[in-house]
Motif scaffolding. Structure first.
Motif, short mmCIF file in Angstrom:
data_model
loop_
_atom_site.label_atom_id
_atom_site.label_comp_id
_atom_site.label_asym_id
_atom_site.label_seq_id
_atom_site.Cartn_x
_atom_site.Cartn_y
_atom_site.Cartn_z
N PHE A 98 -33.74 67.96 -83.71
CA PHE A 98 -33.64 67.54 -85.10
C PHE A 98 -34.84 67.93 -85.95
N GLN A 99 -36.03 67.88 -85.40
CA GLN A 99 -37.21 68.23 -86.20
C GLN A 99 -37.17 69.71 -86.60
N GLU A 100 -36.81 70.57 -85.64
CA GLU A 100 -36.69 72.00 -85.95
C GLU A 100 -35.57 72.24 -86.95
N ALA A 125 -33.55 73.21 -92.64
CA ALA A 125 -32.75 72.69 -93.74
C ALA A 125 -33.57 72.60 -95.02
N LYS A 126 -34.86 72.23 -94.88
CA LYS A 126 -35.73 72.19 -96.06
C LYS A 126 -35.87 73.57 -96.68
N LEU A 127 -36.00 74.58 -95.84
CA LEU A 127 -36.07 75.94 -96.35
C LEU A 127 -34.74 76.35 -96.98
N LEU A 186 -29.83 65.12 -91.72
CA LEU A 186 -30.92 65.35 -90.77
C LEU A 186 -32.06 64.37 -90.97
N TYR A 187 -32.33 64.00 -92.22
CA TYR A 187 -33.33 62.96 -92.45
C TYR A 187 -32.92 61.66 -91.76
N LEU A 188 -31.63 61.36 -91.79
CA LEU A 188 -31.15 60.17 -91.07
C LEU A 188 -31.34 60.33 -89.57
N ALA A 189 -31.10 61.53 -89.07
CA ALA A 189 -31.20 61.77 -87.63
C ALA A 189 -32.62 61.55 -87.12
N VAL A 190 -33.62 61.78 -87.98
CA VAL A 190 -35.01 61.56 -87.57
C VAL A 190 -35.54 60.24 -88.14
N ASN A 191 -34.60 59.38 -88.56
CA ASN A 191 -34.93 58.03 -89.02
C ASN A 191 -35.86 58.04 -90.23
N PRO A 199 -32.52 60.71 -101.72
CA PRO A 199 -32.49 61.70 -102.81
C PRO A 199 -31.76 62.98 -102.44
N ALA A 200 -31.84 63.38 -101.16
CA ALA A 200 -31.12 64.59 -100.74
C ALA A 200 -29.61 64.40 -100.87
#
Length: 291
Positions: A59-61, A66-68, A86-91, A98-99
């Motif tokens: 998820f971090q990778e 996704a940010k890019l 993905l932000y949810l996946a990394v809590n 906002p995303a």
């Protein structure tokens, strides 16, 4: 089962990633002279890479890509939705909001984005906002049984217990085998003093999934209150061996157990055989090799 609205829709309607872009395995061009269309295409390629990484729990990778991707394709609602998921996946629910709101600003017809927005608000303790987001998603996708369940959880956190039961029953109308809904109906009924009816719901949940620890332990507590200590001890032992986390108040609270059930369960777990079992299970857990 955990009640953090935990169903993460990582795809979130990324239909535009199918076809040639989805299959592309390319490195971003190093030239600085990309036109808008090329940047958007590259954004979808990077988003597809993020989705693939997420499917392998990286998820971090995935989040970094996704940010890019949203920088390359800032008008792509699908990619903003993926970023939020993905932000949810990394809590990181604070960053997810906002995303997901940006995704919905670009396209307000994506139920998955509403559902994940509801999850983010729930984790932040913003239960009214969670209700509003989930209801908007259900208006677009009313057959989503888990979301009726999640809506019930949000109403339960708002203290609207009758409305919570209504939502759990909506999920059961879609799937009579969805045992978490029976479990949570039991949670509400127990707090209302309807122990026998709560026990019936937990029994039904346990029959559907014999490996589910939560309804078994809750049922054991109800049986103890109803005078059947032998059966209560047997069921409680089975439940703790399936998942000893339910022996802790913290985990019970996380799963929306109310004050009455928590207190009565602690009385059950104080029985010498169960107290010894919990000690043993905690000892066994402490000597397990760390991942």
């Amino acid at each position: 089962m955990p009640k953090t609205l935990a169903r993460l829709t990582l795809s979130l309607g990324l239909v535009l990633l199918s076809g040639s872009l989805a299959a592309a395995q390319v490195v971003l061009p190093r030239t600085l002279e990309l036109n808008a269309k090329e940047m958007e295409q590259n954004g979808f390629i990077v988003a597809q890479e993020a989705l693939q990484l997420a499917q392998f729990q990286q998820f971090q990778e995935a989040l970094a890509r996704a940010k890019l991707a949203v920088q390359l394709a800032p008008q792509a609602h699908e990619i903003w939705a993926l970023l939020g998921g993905l932000y949810l996946a990394v809590n990181q629910p604070q960053e997810a909001v906002p995303a997901l709101e940006q995704s919905l600003k670009l396209n307000d017809q994506n139920p998955g984005a509403y559902f994940n927005l509801g999850s983010a608000h729930f984790r932040l303790g913003q239960y009214g906002a969670s209700v509003r987001a989930i209801e908007q998603g259900l208006a677009l996708k009313p057959e989503a049984k888990e979301e009726w369940f999640n809506l019930g959880n949000a109403y339960l956190k708002l203290g609207q217990k009758d409305r919570a039961i209504e939502q759990y029953r909506r999920s059961l109308r879609l799937d009579r085998q969805f045992w978490p809904a029976y479990t949570n109906i039991g949670l509400v009924l127990y707090e209302q003093g309807n122990i026998r009816q709560a026990a019936k719901n937990w029994e039904q949940a346990a029959d559907i999934d014999p490996k589910a620890s939560e309804p078994k332990l809750a049922l054991a507590t109800a049986l103890l209150k109803l005078g059947n200590e032998v059966k209560a001890l047997q069921l409680a032992e089975e439940a703790l061996r399936l998942d000893s986390r339910y022996g802790t108040v913290e985990f019970q609270r996380e799963n929306l157990w109310g004050d009455r059930l928590v207190a009565d369960t602690q009385s059950l777990l104080a029985k010498p055989p169960l107290r010894a079992l919990l000690t043993q299970l905690q000892r066994d857990q402490s000597v397990l090799p760390q991942p």
